[in-house]
Design a protein around this motif. Sequence first.
Motif, PDB file in Angstrom:
ATOM      1  N   HIS A  40     -51.368-139.168  -9.304  1.00 44.84           N
ATOM      2  CA  HIS A  40     -50.474-140.215  -8.807  1.00 44.84           C
ATOM      3  C   HIS A  40     -50.878-141.641  -9.181  1.00 44.84           C
ATOM      4  CE1 HIS A  40     -48.339-137.218  -6.488  1.00 44.84           C
ATOM      5  NE2 HIS A  40     -49.506-136.770  -6.034  1.00 44.84           N
ATOM      6  N   TYR A  41     -52.100-141.846  -9.677  1.00 47.23           N
ATOM      7  CA  TYR A  41     -52.588-143.203  -9.935  1.00 47.23           C
ATOM      8  C   TYR A  41     -53.317-143.284 -11.272  1.00 47.23           C
ATOM      9  CZ  TYR A  41     -51.744-144.008  -4.985  1.00 47.23           C
ATOM     10  OH  TYR A  41     -51.153-144.121  -3.757  1.00 47.23           O
ATOM     11  N   VAL A  42     -53.379-144.531 -11.796  1.00 51.92           N
ATOM     12  CA  VAL A  42     -54.266-144.871 -12.907  1.00 51.92           C
ATOM     13  C   VAL A  42     -55.317-145.811 -12.326  1.00 51.92           C
ATOM     14  CG1 VAL A  42     -54.466-146.077 -15.113  1.00 51.92           C
ATOM     15  CG2 VAL A  42     -52.499-144.611 -14.684  1.00 51.92           C
ATOM     16  N   PHE A  43     -56.583-145.533 -12.602  1.00 52.37           N
ATOM     17  CA  PHE A  43     -57.685-146.341 -12.100  1.00 52.37           C
ATOM     18  C   PHE A  43     -58.382-147.035 -13.268  1.00 52.37           C
ATOM     19  CE2 PHE A  43     -57.131-143.236  -8.780  1.00 52.37           C
ATOM     20  CZ  PHE A  43     -57.400-143.927  -7.617  1.00 52.37           C
ATOM     21  N   VAL A  44     -58.757-148.291 -13.057  1.00 53.00           N
ATOM     22  CA  VAL A  44     -59.569-149.032 -14.022  1.00 53.00           C
ATOM     23  C   VAL A  44     -60.757-149.575 -13.245  1.00 53.00           C
ATOM     24  CG1 VAL A  44     -59.676-150.947 -15.662  1.00 53.00           C
ATOM     25  CG2 VAL A  44     -57.529-149.684 -15.360  1.00 53.00           C
ATOM     26  N   ARG A  45     -61.944-149.290 -13.710  1.00 53.81           N
ATOM     27  CA  ARG A  45     -63.170-149.795 -13.063  1.00 53.81           C
ATOM     28  C   ARG A  45     -63.879-150.738 -14.020  1.00 53.81           C
ATOM     29  NH1 ARG A  45     -65.154-144.186 -10.292  1.00 53.81           N
ATOM     30  NH2 ARG A  45     -63.725-144.290  -8.527  1.00 53.81           N
ATOM     31  N   ILE A  46     -64.195-151.924 -13.503  1.00 54.46           N
ATOM     32  CA  ILE A  46     -64.857-152.957 -14.295  1.00 54.46           C
ATOM     33  C   ILE A  46     -66.124-153.381 -13.566  1.00 54.46           C
ATOM     34  CG2 ILE A  46     -64.645-155.273 -15.289  1.00 54.46           C
ATOM     35  CD1 ILE A  46     -61.558-154.864 -15.145  1.00 54.46           C
ATOM     36  N   PRO A  47     -67.294-153.213 -14.200  1.00 54.13           N
ATOM     37  CA  PRO A  47     -68.524-153.698 -13.563  1.00 54.13           C
ATOM     38  C   PRO A  47     -68.533-155.229 -13.550  1.00 54.13           C
ATOM     39  CG  PRO A  47     -69.016-152.686 -15.685  1.00 54.13           C
ATOM     40  CD  PRO A  47     -67.551-152.544 -15.465  1.00 54.13           C
ATOM     41  N   LEU A 100     -65.371-153.638  -9.691  1.00 56.38           N
ATOM     42  CA  LEU A 100     -63.983-153.925  -9.343  1.00 56.38           C
ATOM     43  C   LEU A 100     -63.161-152.703  -9.728  1.00 56.38           C
ATOM     44  CD1 LEU A 100     -61.845-156.008  -8.405  1.00 56.38           C
ATOM     45  CD2 LEU A 100     -61.609-156.645 -10.801  1.00 56.38           C
ATOM     46  N   GLU A 101     -62.482-152.102  -8.739  1.00 56.61           N
ATOM     47  CA  GLU A 101     -61.648-150.943  -9.000  1.00 56.61           C
ATOM     48  C   GLU A 101     -60.191-151.323  -8.796  1.00 56.61           C
ATOM     49  OE1 GLU A 101     -62.404-146.586  -7.814  1.00 56.61           O
ATOM     50  OE2 GLU A 101     -61.000-147.343  -6.297  1.00 56.61           O
ATOM     51  N   ILE A 102     -59.396-151.140  -9.846  1.00 58.16           N
ATOM     52  CA  ILE A 102     -57.967-151.451  -9.816  1.00 58.16           C
ATOM     53  C   ILE A 102     -57.223-150.127  -9.786  1.00 58.16           C
ATOM     54  CG2 ILE A 102     -56.075-152.580 -11.041  1.00 58.16           C
ATOM     55  CD1 ILE A 102     -58.602-154.155 -12.410  1.00 58.16           C
ATOM     56  N   ARG A 103     -56.327-149.977  -8.816  1.00 61.35           N
ATOM     57  CA  ARG A 103     -55.555-148.741  -8.651  1.00 61.35           C
ATOM     58  C   ARG A 103     -54.078-149.077  -8.807  1.00 61.35           C
ATOM     59  NH1 ARG A 103     -54.966-145.462  -3.051  1.00 61.35           N
ATOM     60  NH2 ARG A 103     -53.502-147.147  -2.703  1.00 61.35           N
ATOM     61  N   ILE A 104     -53.422-148.424  -9.770  1.00 59.43           N
ATOM     62  CA  ILE A 104     -52.011-148.692 -10.049  1.00 59.43           C
ATOM     63  C   ILE A 104     -51.253-147.367  -9.946  1.00 59.43           C
ATOM     64  CG2 ILE A 104     -50.380-149.719 -11.660  1.00 59.43           C
ATOM     65  CD1 ILE A 104     -52.810-150.964 -13.114  1.00 59.43           C
ATOM     66  N   PRO A 105     -50.179-147.327  -9.150  1.00 60.44           N
ATOM     67  CA  PRO A 105     -49.414-146.075  -9.050  1.00 60.44           C
ATOM     68  C   PRO A 105     -48.697-145.746 -10.353  1.00 60.44           C
ATOM     69  CG  PRO A 105     -48.541-147.753  -7.537  1.00 60.44           C
ATOM     70  CD  PRO A 105     -49.670-148.367  -8.286  1.00 60.44           C
ATOM     71  N   LYS A 106     -48.698-144.466 -10.688  1.00 54.99           N
ATOM     72  CA  LYS A 106     -48.002-144.003 -11.884  1.00 54.99           C
ATOM     73  C   LYS A 106     -46.496-144.070 -11.670  1.00 54.99           C
ATOM     74  CE  LYS A 106     -50.920-140.578 -14.077  1.00 54.99           C
ATOM     75  NZ  LYS A 106     -50.994-139.134 -14.347  1.00 54.99           N
ATOM     76  N   ASN A 107     -45.782-144.241 -12.757  1.00 46.32           N
ATOM     77  CA  ASN A 107     -44.330-144.211 -12.718  1.00 46.32           C
ATOM     78  C   ASN A 107     -43.900-142.779 -12.991  1.00 46.32           C
ATOM     79  OD1 ASN A 107     -41.610-144.621 -12.817  1.00 46.32           O
ATOM     80  ND2 ASN A 107     -41.657-146.139 -14.448  1.00 46.32           N
TER      81      ASN A 107
END
Length: 120
Positions: A40-47, A100-107
């Motif tokens: 359901h999500y795309v995650f991007v993690r940035i140190p 930093l964790e960015i969570r974006i819902p999938k389309n």
Amino acid sequence: MPGNMQGMDPGNFSSFFNPQANHHQQKNSALNSSVFETHHYVFVRIPIKNEQWLKDLRIFHTSNQLIVEHVPEYEDKHTIVLPALVRKKGASANFKDDTLEIRIPKNTDMQYTEIDVNEI
């Protein structure tokens, strides 16, 4: 092999036919970020190496890209290609343990239109 197909990796075709193969992790060396997706999500993690980055940081996204500005230097701009299409609304970002964790819902609304086949 035809000239327009040279340099293509036949191994990449398996992800086209097998959607489960798209669950991969992508590394972005400029930010040392990692990208992965769930159902359901795309995650991007940035140190985050310096907490000042959080104050200067600007994050934007399109339907298939994440844009990170002002990190590590103020004039820097990084574009991260997302592994799936995402929604315009509903994204969130959390900072914990220097990451930093960015969570974006999938389309999941795949709009498609039927194409008529005409005999010639």
